[in-house]
Every structure is written in structure tokens, then in C-alpha cells.
Design a protein around this motif. Structure first.
Motif: not given
Length: 525
Positions: A335-356
Motif C-alpha cells: 500500500a502506497t500513499l503519494v502526496l503531491k504538494i502544491t506549496q513552493n516553500d519546502l521549509a514551511s512544512y518540511y519539519s512538520e511532515l518529517m516529525t509526523l
């Protein structure tokens, strides 16, 4: 009839506008344009000030015009000579019917009354407007006509419940849970030995400033006096900018010499100098982010779930979308979940995503995050790769990606609230249960609870993942039936012909040619 169109986001600014609250209006404009061109002439204004210029030129030639503003009502002008209609995407159960910040434009009832009619993207929005404006107020429900744009994808690709392997490429970067080496243990500070504690204490002691000798106090005084003199010739950028030098000198140079009683007396009589101590600003360490300038690839296979969203959009509920997936398939490697992100600023969500993701480990399933730009061919591969599309939003004004994947023949997991109520039911989707909850109008600076959105049920979302997986693995014929139903639903809902018919009736026009120009842009709305 001439249609003058305007959106705050245009062809030249779209690449830099991903993640802006209203950037999806650009894609709605692009999708409407072929339909409008079949009914009259289309003129795209570069700015709002160009609208009346175009209108007067056409009026002088004896031609009628209408201005379609693809911006929210509070940003749509009401003082133009050209008749104006606002195209509204709205996801809450009520529209703003009061003003704030001394700005009457925030009251949508006042703005819409000046326009006299409105176009909405869903019946949910139309209901909210009629509730405030009255049942007789002219409202056209006009979903974005995108079904015809996916004809080639439907012809070239037969939806498959289990993906045998599809290569995905993107100009940007890809994060794969199987190669990140994430662990929840890494989130817990590692205990240090007595020797390491002693070394740390020594380092802290070595970093302390030297004692405040009389000579050092003179150095501090000279330093701030010099800054004060250098600043004398500059225009003041703050209400009291130069006092800050005296303030810092007081705290760094002589505060420790004064008893607390005298300090308190000075604070009362000279607060701008002897007030609170300066707060040291500690900048966080820069993130070690990957390069996003080149094209990278990965391959996905098995039962593939896809979702497209902006992590900074609070409606999208993406934390629960990911957590429900990881819990449903903790022991399911295909089972694979592919998330296509529509946000230019990678730094704005990177830490939050990796922590989750680290908090959810260990899990056997796979999560792939794609950050960057997908061209049309790469997006087509993403449509092809999906077994299901997933939406777990709290509210939607339309949800273009959901409609796009359904138009390409993909069954979905989604709630049936707000705009999705127009086209989601159990024949085309694994419906996620939800309940109403209080919220604010997003542009309301007062942050007052005035409206409702929906709270998707996490357990229902997890069940939908599990049930859809069982269908994909054990009931391929049922999957094909749901796939065909999704295509048929979108044909009736957002094909070129029915949208064109509604538009012609609204403007009392005679329908012209029926050929639709393809719209290839993709968005999250």
C-alpha cells in the motif's frame, strides 16, 4: 456578448503563487475560458483598471460586455462602469454578512447586492448565498468544466486497482518513507553521560562574557554612544529608535550596580530606558533541505493512493489523512500513499511532515512525498499511477484534483460535505463520515466563530482505506464498476456541454459551437 475576465493570479505569476489562498481561481478561469469562447468573445484583463477601458472600447463599437471577476467578493470592485459578476468558491455554511476593520467590503451581502447576481462553483455555496441574500437572488451554479480535458487519459489508460509499476518524475525533490530512516526514537533527546554533562558545562562557562570591570563598562558605553551618533543622520524607522541604544547600555553596562528598589523607581519614571530587559533572539539552525532544481524519479506499485494539497491550507486535514493511512496499513507493504504538494516553500512544512512520519513509525506501508513542479506529461503519469484518490478535507469550495482524478476514472475516498456533496456518494466513493464544527471565516481578522465546517471521522477514514484496499485486491470487477461510475458522474456534472448550456441560459444567449478546447493545467482547489 463579450466576456472580460480577471484573476489576481495570471500566466506570468502562477509558478510563484502556489500556496496562495486564491491561486486556484486562476485554474477556474482557464477552465471556464473555452466555454465562454463558445458563447462570445473573451478578453483577459491584465488588471482591474483595464476592465473599463476594454468595456468602453467595446461599447463604442456597439457591443455588450460583462466582467467576470475570479476573485473573492471583498476584492471585486463595485464601482466599475462594466456590469460585474463575481465567481465565488466558498466552503462554509454562511457568507460574511457584517463588516470589520472599518471595511464595508468585508460584508459580502453588500458587495453581491451591488453586483446584482453571482456565479458559484457549487450548490453548497449557492445555498449559503441564498440564505443571506434571499431565494430570489440570481445565482448560477457552474462547476468547472474539466471532464472533456481528460478524454486522452481515459482513452490511453484503463484504470487498474493494483498498479504493476509506474515511474513518476518531478522537477523538485521526492521524500520516500522507505529511504528516510525515520524513527520515533530520534524525537526523544538522548541522555548524556556525566562526562558529556561536564564538557557541556565547561563550554557554557567558556562562552560567558568577561566580568564587567570598569574598563569594560566604558567600552560598552562607547559602543552604544557610537551607534547613537551614527544613527543621528538617518530617518527614524521606529517611533523611538535611538532610545534603544540607551536602553541596551543601561541593561548591559550599569543595571547590575543598582539595587532592585532603585531599579523599580527608575522603571516607573523612565520606562523607555529602564523597562524590560532586551530579549535575545536565537535564530533556528537552517534546515538541511535537498536540491529542487533537477528532475528526480521514483517508481510506485501496488495499491496506490494519491492526494494533492497545500500543507499550509488548514482545510486539508492532511495530518489525519496520513496517520489513518499508516495505521490502516501498518503491516501492508504493497500500500502506497503519494502526496503531491502544491506549496513552493519546502521549509514551511518540511519539519512538520518529517516529525509526523517519525511519530507514526514503524509502518510497512510506503509514503512518497513529491515537492516541485509537474508538467502535463508528469501529471498524466500521476493520474495513471493512482488506484484511488483521497480527500479528507474539513470543507471544500470545489476540489479540482478530486474531480480530475474522478474524470480520469479513479474511484475515491472522500467525505460528502460542502462542495463535494454535488458529486460524491457511495456509487463513486468510499464515503468518509463527518460532523459539523464551529469555525471562523478565514479572512476575518477578529477570529470570531461565525460559521461551520466539517470534522471528518478518523475511524471512518481508516475503514475507507481498508475497505478500498480489499476491493482493489479481491474485487477487481467492483473496482471497474466504481471507476466507470466516477467517469459517468463527472460527465453529467462537469462536461463541457451541460456547463455551456447553464451558462447560455444564465446570460440568455444562443449557444454556439460545442467543441471544447483542452485545459491542461492542474490545481488544488
Amino acid at each position: 456578448m463579450n466576456f472580460i475576465l480577471y484573476s489576481d493570479v495570471n500566466d506570468s505569476s502562477i509558478s510563484a503563487s502556489l500556496g496562495r489562498p486564491e491561486y486556484s481561481y486562476y485554474f477556474v478561469l482557464k477552465a471556464y475560458r473555452p466555454v465562454l469562447e463558445s458563447l462570445g468573445r473573451v478578453h483577459v484583463a491584465g488588471s482591474v483598471t483595464d476592465v473599463d477601458v476594454i468595456y468602453r472600447q467595446l461599447l463604442a463599437a456597439g457591443e455588450d460586455s460583462v466582467f467576470l471577476s475570479f476573485t473573492p467578493p471583498q476584492k471585486t470592485p463595485v464601482d466599475l462602469q462594466c456590469p460585474t459578476i463575481c465567481v465565488v468558491a466558498w466552503e462554509f455554511d454562511s457568507i460574511p454578512d457584517e463588516q470589520w476593520d472599518d471595511d464595508p467590503r468585508q460584508d459580502w451581502t453588500r458587495m453581491l447586492a451591488r453586483h446584482g447576481r453571482v456565479i458559484t462553483l457549487s450548490s453548497h455555496t449557492a445555498t449559503a448565498i441564498r440564505r443571506a441574500m434571499g431565494e430570489a437572488f440570481p445565482v448560477l451554479v457552474l462547476p468547472t468544466p474539466l471532464w472533456d480535458s481528460f478524454a486522452t487519459i481515459r482513452q490511453q489508460h484503463q484504470p487498474m486497482p493494483v498498479n504493476p509499476g509506474t515511474a513518476l518524475a518531478i522537477k523538485g525533490c521526492i521524500f520516500d518513507s522507505r529511504t528516510l530512516g525515520l524513527s520515533a526514537d530520534a524525537l526523544i533527546p538522548t541522555p548524556i553521560s556525566p562526562e558529556e554533562q561536564a564538557a557541556l558545562a565547561a563550554a557554557i562557562e567558556a562562552a560567558r562574557p568577561p566580568p564587567l570591570t570598569f574598563k569594560r563598562r566604558l567600552v560598552i558605553a562607547r559602543h552604544y554612544l557610537r551607534l547613537w551618533v551614527l544613527d543621528l543622520g538617518h530617518e527614524q524607522a521606529e517611533p523611538v529608535p535611538r532610545v534603544k541604544f540607551l536602553h541596551n547600555w543601561y541593561w548591559e553596562g550599569i543595571r547590575d550596580l543598582l539595587p532592585d528598589a532603585l531599579h523599580g523607581w527608575l522603571q516607573q519614571r523612565w520606562p523607555e530606558v529602564c523597562g524590560a530587559a532586551p530579549v535575545a533572539v536565537i535564530e533556528p539552525a537552517p534546515l538541511d533541505l535537498p536540491d529542487t532544481s533537477s528532475v528526480v524519479e521514483t517508481t510506485v506499485e501496488g495499491v496506490v493512493y494519491v492526494s494533492v494539497f497545500n500543507p499550509k491550507d488548514g482545510r486539508k486535514n492532511w495530518h489525519r489523512l496520513i496517520s489513518a493511512f499508516c495505521w490502516a496499513f501498518r503491516e501492508t507493504p504493497d500500500a502506497t500513499l503519494v502526496l503531491k504538494i502544491t506549496q513552493n516553500d519546502l521549509a514551511s512544512y518540511y519539519s512538520e511532515l518529517m516529525t509526523l512520519l517519525a511519530q507514526l513509525t514503524p509502518f510497512a506501508c510506503r509514503v512518497v512525498v513529491m515537492h516541485g513542479y509537474l508538467d502535463d506529461a508528469q501529471y498524466a503519469r500521476l493520474y495513471q499511477a493512482a488506484s484511488f484518490y483521497v480527500n479528507a478535507s474539513r470543507c471544500e469550495g470545489l476540489c479540482l484534483p478530486l474531480m480530475e482524478f474522478m474524470s480520469s476514472g479513479k474511484p475515491v475516498i472522500a467525505p460528502d460535505h460542502t462542495a463535494m456533496k454535488d458529486y460524491i456518494d457511495e456509487s463513486v466513493a468510499f464515503v468518509v463520515k463527518s460532523s459539523e464544527e464551529l469555525t471562523i471565516w478565514p479572512q476575518d481578522t477578529r477570529i470570531i466563530y461565525r460559521t461551520l465546517r466539517h470534522r471528518p471521522d478518523w475511524g471512518s477514514l481508516k475503514d475507507a482505506y481498508e475497505n478500498s484496499y480489499r476491493m482493489a485486491k479481491a474485487q477487481p470487477q467492483e473496482y471497474q464498476r466504481m471507476s466507470a461510475a466516477a467517469v459517468e458522474r463527472m460527465q453529467h456534472y462537469c462536461a463541457f456541454a451541460p456547463v455551456r448550456k447553464r451558462l447560455a441560459e444564465f446570460f440568455a444567449l444562443t449557444a454556439g459551437p460545442t467543441d471544447a478546447a483542452p485545459v491542461t493545467d492542474n490545481a488544488s482547489c
